[in-house]
Design a protein around this motif. Structure first.
Motif, PDB file in Angstrom:
ATOM      1  N   GLN A 161      10.654  -0.686  -4.313  1.00 21.95           N
ATOM      2  CA  GLN A 161      10.254  -0.472  -5.146  1.00 21.95           C
ATOM      3  C   GLN A 161       8.630  -0.951  -5.332  1.00 21.95           C
ATOM      4  O   GLN A 161       7.501   0.704  -4.149  1.00 21.95           O
ATOM      5  N   MET A 162       8.436  -1.832  -4.323  1.00 21.99           N
ATOM      6  CA  MET A 162       7.269  -2.537  -4.050  1.00 21.99           C
ATOM      7  C   MET A 162       6.957  -2.125  -2.592  1.00 21.99           C
ATOM      8  O   MET A 162       5.761  -1.534  -2.056  1.00 21.99           O
ATOM      9  N   ARG A 163       7.738  -1.757  -1.956  1.00 23.30           N
ATOM     10  CA  ARG A 163       7.805  -1.260  -0.258  1.00 23.30           C
ATOM     11  C   ARG A 163       7.258   0.220   0.221  1.00 23.30           C
ATOM     12  O   ARG A 163       6.588   0.802   1.011  1.00 23.30           O
ATOM     13  N   GLU A 164       7.908   0.588  -1.194  1.00 21.02           N
ATOM     14  CA  GLU A 164       8.252   2.382  -1.058  1.00 21.02           C
ATOM     15  C   GLU A 164       6.767   3.225  -2.300  1.00 21.02           C
ATOM     16  O   GLU A 164       6.525   4.015  -2.229  1.00 21.02           O
TER      17      GLU A 164
ATOM     18  N   ASP B  32       3.253   3.863  -4.039  1.00 24.40           N
ATOM     19  CA  ASP B  32       1.942   4.552  -3.809  1.00 24.40           C
ATOM     20  C   ASP B  32       0.916   3.848  -4.607  1.00 24.40           C
ATOM     21  O   ASP B  32       0.746   4.551  -5.746  1.00 24.40           O
ATOM     22  N   ASP B  33       0.292   3.299  -3.155  1.00 24.54           N
ATOM     23  CA  ASP B  33      -1.601   3.014  -4.915  1.00 24.54           C
ATOM     24  C   ASP B  33      -2.008   3.308  -5.722  1.00 24.54           C
ATOM     25  O   ASP B  33      -2.009   3.472  -6.687  1.00 24.54           O
ATOM     26  N   ARG B  34      -1.970   4.770  -5.347  1.00 27.79           N
ATOM     27  CA  ARG B  34      -3.219   6.063  -6.102  1.00 27.79           C
ATOM     28  C   ARG B  34      -2.541   6.396  -7.103  1.00 27.79           C
ATOM     29  O   ARG B  34      -2.994   6.438  -8.517  1.00 27.79           O
ATOM     30  N   GLU B  35      -0.480   6.319  -6.797  1.00 20.65           N
ATOM     31  CA  GLU B  35       0.455   6.495  -7.966  1.00 20.65           C
ATOM     32  C   GLU B  35       0.072   5.597  -9.015  1.00 20.65           C
ATOM     33  O   GLU B  35       0.468   6.156  -9.718  1.00 20.65           O
ATOM     34  N   GLN B  36       0.009   4.686  -8.250  1.00 18.68           N
ATOM     35  CA  GLN B  36       0.464   3.247  -9.622  1.00 18.68           C
ATOM     36  C   GLN B  36      -0.966   3.170 -10.237  1.00 18.68           C
ATOM     37  O   GLN B  36      -0.230   2.509 -11.042  1.00 18.68           O
ATOM     38  N   PHE B  37      -1.442   3.169  -9.460  1.00 19.22           N
ATOM     39  CA  PHE B  37      -3.138   3.209  -9.807  1.00 19.22           C
ATOM     40  C   PHE B  37      -3.319   3.803 -11.473  1.00 19.22           C
ATOM     41  O   PHE B  37      -3.751   4.114 -12.426  1.00 19.22           O
ATOM     42  N   LEU B  38      -2.510   5.550 -11.018  1.00 17.68           N
ATOM     43  CA  LEU B  38      -2.455   6.614 -12.171  1.00 17.68           C
ATOM     44  C   LEU B  38      -1.820   6.222 -13.075  1.00 17.68           C
ATOM     45  O   LEU B  38      -1.792   6.318 -14.422  1.00 17.68           O
ATOM     46  N   THR B  39      -0.623   5.547 -12.934  1.00 17.28           N
ATOM     47  CA  THR B  39       0.402   5.503 -13.653  1.00 17.28           C
ATOM     48  C   THR B  39      -0.498   4.173 -14.849  1.00 17.28           C
ATOM     49  O   THR B  39       0.017   4.223 -15.663  1.00 17.28           O
ATOM     50  N   GLY B  40      -1.028   3.434 -14.307  1.00 16.19           N
ATOM     51  CA  GLY B  40      -1.971   2.124 -15.131  1.00 16.19           C
ATOM     52  C   GLY B  40      -3.019   2.908 -15.437  1.00 16.19           C
ATOM     53  O   GLY B  40      -2.262   2.107 -17.656  1.00 16.19           O
ATOM     54  N   ILE B  41      -3.287   3.786 -15.007  1.00 13.91           N
ATOM     55  CA  ILE B  41      -4.475   5.034 -16.626  1.00 13.91           C
ATOM     56  C   ILE B  41      -3.980   5.529 -17.608  1.00 13.91           C
ATOM     57  O   ILE B  41      -3.700   5.521 -18.757  1.00 13.91           O
ATOM     58  N   ALA B  42      -2.518   5.704 -17.083  1.00 12.24           N
ATOM     59  CA  ALA B  42      -1.730   7.259 -17.882  1.00 12.24           C
ATOM     60  C   ALA B  42      -1.216   5.403 -19.679  1.00 12.24           C
ATOM     61  O   ALA B  42      -0.919   6.398 -20.731  1.00 12.24           O
ATOM     62  N   VAL B  43      -1.141   4.266 -18.711  1.00 16.37           N
ATOM     63  CA  VAL B  43      -0.676   3.533 -19.918  1.00 16.37           C
ATOM     64  C   VAL B  43      -1.593   3.017 -20.830  1.00 16.37           C
ATOM     65  O   VAL B  43      -1.258   3.091 -22.274  1.00 16.37           O
ATOM     66  N   ILE B  44      -2.725   2.917 -19.990  1.00 14.73           N
ATOM     67  CA  ILE B  44      -3.384   2.664 -21.104  1.00 14.73           C
ATOM     68  C   ILE B  44      -4.319   3.449 -21.853  1.00 14.73           C
ATOM     69  O   ILE B  44      -3.987   3.560 -23.105  1.00 14.73           O
ATOM     70  N   LEU B  45      -3.972   4.834 -21.804  1.00 11.77           N
ATOM     71  CA  LEU B  45      -4.972   5.530 -22.451  1.00 11.77           C
ATOM     72  C   LEU B  45      -3.352   6.160 -23.288  1.00 11.77           C
ATOM     73  O   LEU B  45      -4.110   6.038 -24.757  1.00 11.77           O
TER      74      LEU B  45
ATOM     75  N   ASP C 278       6.874  -3.925   3.602  1.00  8.11           N
ATOM     76  CA  ASP C 278       7.949  -4.492   4.239  1.00  8.11           C
ATOM     77  C   ASP C 278       8.569  -6.309   4.412  1.00  8.11           C
ATOM     78  O   ASP C 278       9.121  -5.872   4.393  1.00  8.11           O
ATOM     79  N   ALA C 279       6.946  -6.473   4.912  1.00  6.65           N
ATOM     80  CA  ALA C 279       7.976  -8.282   5.287  1.00  6.65           C
ATOM     81  C   ALA C 279       7.631  -9.326   3.956  1.00  6.65           C
ATOM     82  O   ALA C 279       8.988  -9.488   3.246  1.00  6.65           O
ATOM     83  N   ALA C 280       6.802  -8.588   2.442  1.00  9.59           N
ATOM     84  CA  ALA C 280       6.918  -8.915   1.312  1.00  9.59           C
ATOM     85  C   ALA C 280       7.822  -8.417   0.680  1.00  9.59           C
ATOM     86  O   ALA C 280       8.524  -9.196  -0.047  1.00  9.59           O
ATOM     87  N   SER C 281       8.615  -7.173   0.920  1.00  8.73           N
ATOM     88  CA  SER C 281      10.212  -6.834   0.264  1.00  8.73           C
ATOM     89  C   SER C 281      10.821  -7.528   0.837  1.00  8.73           C
ATOM     90  O   SER C 281      12.781  -7.178  -0.054  1.00  8.73           O
TER      91      SER C 281
END
Length: 219
Positions: A194-197, A199-212, A171-174
């Motif tokens: 978007q940073m404030r809202e 989800d770490d796990r979903e963001q992580f999986l998005t990165g995996i999807a991009v790499i794959l 919240d503070a960073a956003s």
């Protein structure tokens, strides 16, 4: 009778509760009501114990498999990657030990196990054999970097509260990002919410999807 498994399980509990500083041979012997000789006999030194604890937790994570019989190679990689992510979220001491294992012991069971679990799917994805090592390294480096960022930082933590509230932090960073000049920082200003809202796990999986997705284009 005291077993190696009991020692390792207790060591993991102590690490989870207090980090590496809480795990000493003396504290472990007191917890198990045994002598130091039993620890050294079954496991070895404190460093050996830390390595074994790391191997045990990572081994359990790498054993995760997708549900159902129609799993794709991409599913296998995502499940393994997310299991590693969740293991480090559950065992905050693990990020540092995992990184040390990868760097210092390339032939150890942790390093070999991770590369085999991730890299073993690349051929089925259609990645050319000549690119297997680079592709596996890209995935492993992304996984380690992402999970380490979400784990407790070892070493110099001045100015960082490891027990701080995640929601308050973002919240503070956003709010700070939204306060920046939108003309000088248009992208940062645009994604502040978007940073404030996120989800770490979903963001992580998005990165995996991009790499794959990128790896499939190496065919």
């Amino acid at each position: 009778m005291l077993s190696r498994e009991q020692i390792v399980d207790t060591a993991v509990e102590m690490l989870d509760a207090g980090g590496e500083g809480a795990l000493t041979v003396r504290a472990l012997t007191e917890r198990l009501s045994t002598g130091s000789g039993a620890i050294y006999y079954h496991v070895g030194t404190r460093d050996d114990l830390l390595d074994t604890a790391t191997e045990t937790v990572i081994g359990a994570a790498l054993a995760a498999r997708p549900a159902g019989e129609a799993a794709t190679p991409g599913d296998e990689i995502r499940v393994a990657a997310l299991a590693l992510f969740d293991a480090i979220a559950a065992h905050r001491w693990l990020a540092t030990r995992l990184t040390l294992q990868i760097v210092r012991n390339p032939v150890g069971p942790v390093t070999v196990g991770i590369f085999e679990r991730i890299g073993g799917q690349l051929g089925a994805l259609g990645v050319p054999r000549a690119s297997w090592f680079d592709a596996a390294s890209t995935l492993v480096h992304y996984i380690l970097g992402a999970v380490s960022q979400n784990a407790r930082i070892e070493g110099d933590t001045s100015g960082i509260d490891p027990e701080g509230d995640r929601e308050e932090l973002f919240d503070a960073a956003s709010a700070a990002w939204r306060g920046l000049d939108p003309e000088a920082y248009p992208f940062v200003h645009a994604v502040a919410g978007q940073m404030r809202e996120h989800d770490d796990r979903e963001q992580f999986l998005t990165g995996i999807a991009v790499i794959l997705e990128g790896l499939t284009r190496l065919r």
